[in-house]
Design an enzyme around this catalytic site. Structure first.
Site, mmCIF file in Angstrom:
data_model
loop_
_atom_site.group_PDB
_atom_site.id
_atom_site.type_symbol
_atom_site.label_atom_id
_atom_site.label_comp_id
_atom_site.label_asym_id
_atom_site.label_seq_id
_atom_site.Cartn_x
_atom_site.Cartn_y
_atom_site.Cartn_z
ATOM 1 N N GLY A 210 0.824 -1.212 0.000
ATOM 2 C CA GLY A 210 0.000 0.000 0.000
ATOM 3 C C GLY A 210 0.848 1.247 0.000
ATOM 4 N N ASN A 211 0.225 2.392 0.231
ATOM 5 C CA ASN A 211 0.978 3.647 0.311
ATOM 6 C C ASN A 211 0.353 4.549 1.364
ATOM 7 O OD1 ASN A 211 -0.998 5.525 -1.032
ATOM 8 N ND2 ASN A 211 -0.744 4.014 -2.658
ATOM 9 N N ARG A 212 0.977 5.696 1.579
ATOM 10 C CA ARG A 212 0.605 6.542 2.713
ATOM 11 C C ARG A 212 -0.502 7.543 2.418
ATOM 12 N NH1 ARG A 212 4.458 6.172 6.668
ATOM 13 N NH2 ARG A 212 6.511 5.495 5.978
ATOM 14 N N SER A 213 -1.146 7.465 1.281
ATOM 15 C CA SER A 213 -2.140 8.493 0.969
ATOM 16 C C SER A 213 -3.316 8.438 1.943
ATOM 17 C CB SER A 213 -2.643 8.294 -0.457
ATOM 18 O OG SER A 213 -3.653 9.243 -0.710
#
Ligand code: C5P
Length: 406
Positions: A210-213
């Site tokens: 995933g990512n930090r958005s």
């Protein structure tokens, strides 16, 4: 000298969701608004006059025959900076669309020249009835904001579209509409699609890349577009934020899900804004059961496969007149990389921001440069993500082809 408090008329019609509007009223008064509550006679069956009077600090009346010397049926509407009707029942929408003036609220609606917002709440069948749809369309065509109801649990055991959005989100609509003033609904009649959040690419049933958005920027874009009168589809990937009032939320998880949802919604949309952080890669093979650690041996490396580039596909497939906006998070050579990306993805606008530790992700503020395919370059200084959202919509609105006259 202190500036006068903005004057809000809070219309309440006879829906059970009137109880939620007490909270909206409280938020409005506590944030410095001068609120006069104008219920319909039957609304008082749900929440009584003393509650509205105590929370607003003002007398409350439903008819045109109280205090006639002050001509309240005209004065309230004329002097208001905003008229906000919540809940708006099917009957109230019909009376407003028909121009009736049979109580204080409908008189106020006829005399108001300020922005008017209706937040409908009713059973799904009533909301979907062609008569109600036509009334909502009529009110929108006259410049009112009609906030799409939320979907979910209704009064009884039934669920569907028809719920009044949460008071905190209605307050946001009121705040934005007031801030933009009488000519603020420049996206009325437009359908916009916004993607938000960060995709998750599954490795196995419990793990993902995933990512930090956080989704804050995309949600700010959705909120501000609703307040500017647009119909908004918000394709939301893994966001832990309250649903913005009035936006249709399409929840997705992976880049593939997002591609499907965005392309479907984008078909007839006037503008698409890809604010989501879409994973460029996904694990090449999904393991149907949880990957086990085995004692004494090293884990298998994760092989990656490329995800589709949704923005580039939108750029290729665009309808004539459709405005496509991308976001680009860059760590170095921000402008140079941004220009190259704008051209490669064939979008009209690219919002470029510098990311890195402590910058942008999960923060309420942002700073960006908006690059246009026409060569324009607009610097947006660090400020609230909502402020950046407003500038993005200004730029989109300037590029939309005018709707056919008539
Ligand atoms: O190429 P890059 O990931 O920097 O591009 C960012 C922009 O492209 C964002 O608007 C993002 O939503 C979009 N994007 C996309 N599909 C991908 C990757 C990014 O639509 N697979």
């Amino acid at each position: 000298m202190t500036s006068p408090k903005p004057r809000v008329v809070l219309g309440v019609s006879a829906g059970i969701a009137a109880y939620k509007v007490c909270e909206l009223l409280r938020r409005l008064t506590e944030s410095g608004h001068d609120v006069t509550v104008v219920p319909t006679e039957d609304a008082l069956r749900f929440v009584g006059e003393p509650t509205w009077a105590a929370l607003s600090g003002k007398p409350v009346s439903t008819g045109v025959w109280d205090g006639v010397a002050d001509v309240p049926h005209v004065r309230l509407g004329q002097q208001a900076d905003l008229v906000f009707v919540a809940p708006a029942t099917a009957d109230l929408l019909a009376r407003a669309a028909g121009g009736l003036a049979d109580d204080l609220l409908t008189n106020t609606l006829l005399t108001a020249r300020c922005p008017v917002v209706f937040a409908p709440a009713m059973h799904t069948e009533m909301w979907e009835h062609p008569a109600t749809r036509a009334n909502a369309a009529t009110l929108r065509s006259r410049g009112a904001v009609v906030v799409e109801p939320a979907s979910g649990r209704l009064t009884g055991k039934d669920t569907g579209p028809g719920r009044l959005p949460e008071p905190a989100e209605l307050f946001e609509v009121a705040r934005h509409v007031l801030a933009r003033g009488a000519d603020g609904r420049d996206l009325a009649g437009r359908h916009v699609v916004v993607s938000a959040g960060g995709t998750r690419e599954a490795l196995d049933p419990v793990r993902f890349l995933g990512n930090r958005s956080s989704g804050l920027q995309g949600y700010a874009l959705a909120r501000t577009a609703v307040a500017r009168g647009a119909r908004v589809t918000l394709v939301s990937a893994n966001v832990a934020l309250p649903d913005p009032a009035g936006a249709e939320i399409v929840p997705v998880e992976s880049a593939e899900d997002m591609r499907e949802a965005v392309l479907k919604a984008a078909g007839a949309a006037d503008a698409v804004v890809m604010a989501a952080a879409v994973a460029d890669f996904r694990p090449a093979g999904y393991q149907g059961s949880k990957i086990k650690k085995s004692e004494g041996s090293e884990p298998e490396p994760i092989r990656l496969a490329k995800n589709p580039d949704i923005l580039a596909e939108l750029g290729e497939r665009r309808r004539p007149g459709q405005v496509i906006v991308g976001f680009a998070a860059e760590t170095d050579d921000v402008l140079e990389n941004g220009r190259a990306k704008l051209a490669r993805k064939r979008c009209d606008l690219l919002v470029v921001n510098q990311v890195g530790e402590g910058l942008t992700f999960g923060r309420p503020d942002n700073a960006a440069v908006i690059l246009g395919a026409d060569g324009s370059q607009t610097e947006v200084p660090r400020g609230a993500k909502e402020a950046l959202a407003e500038v993005v919509w200004d730029q989109v609105a300037a590029r939309l082809v005018p709707p056919p006259a008539g």
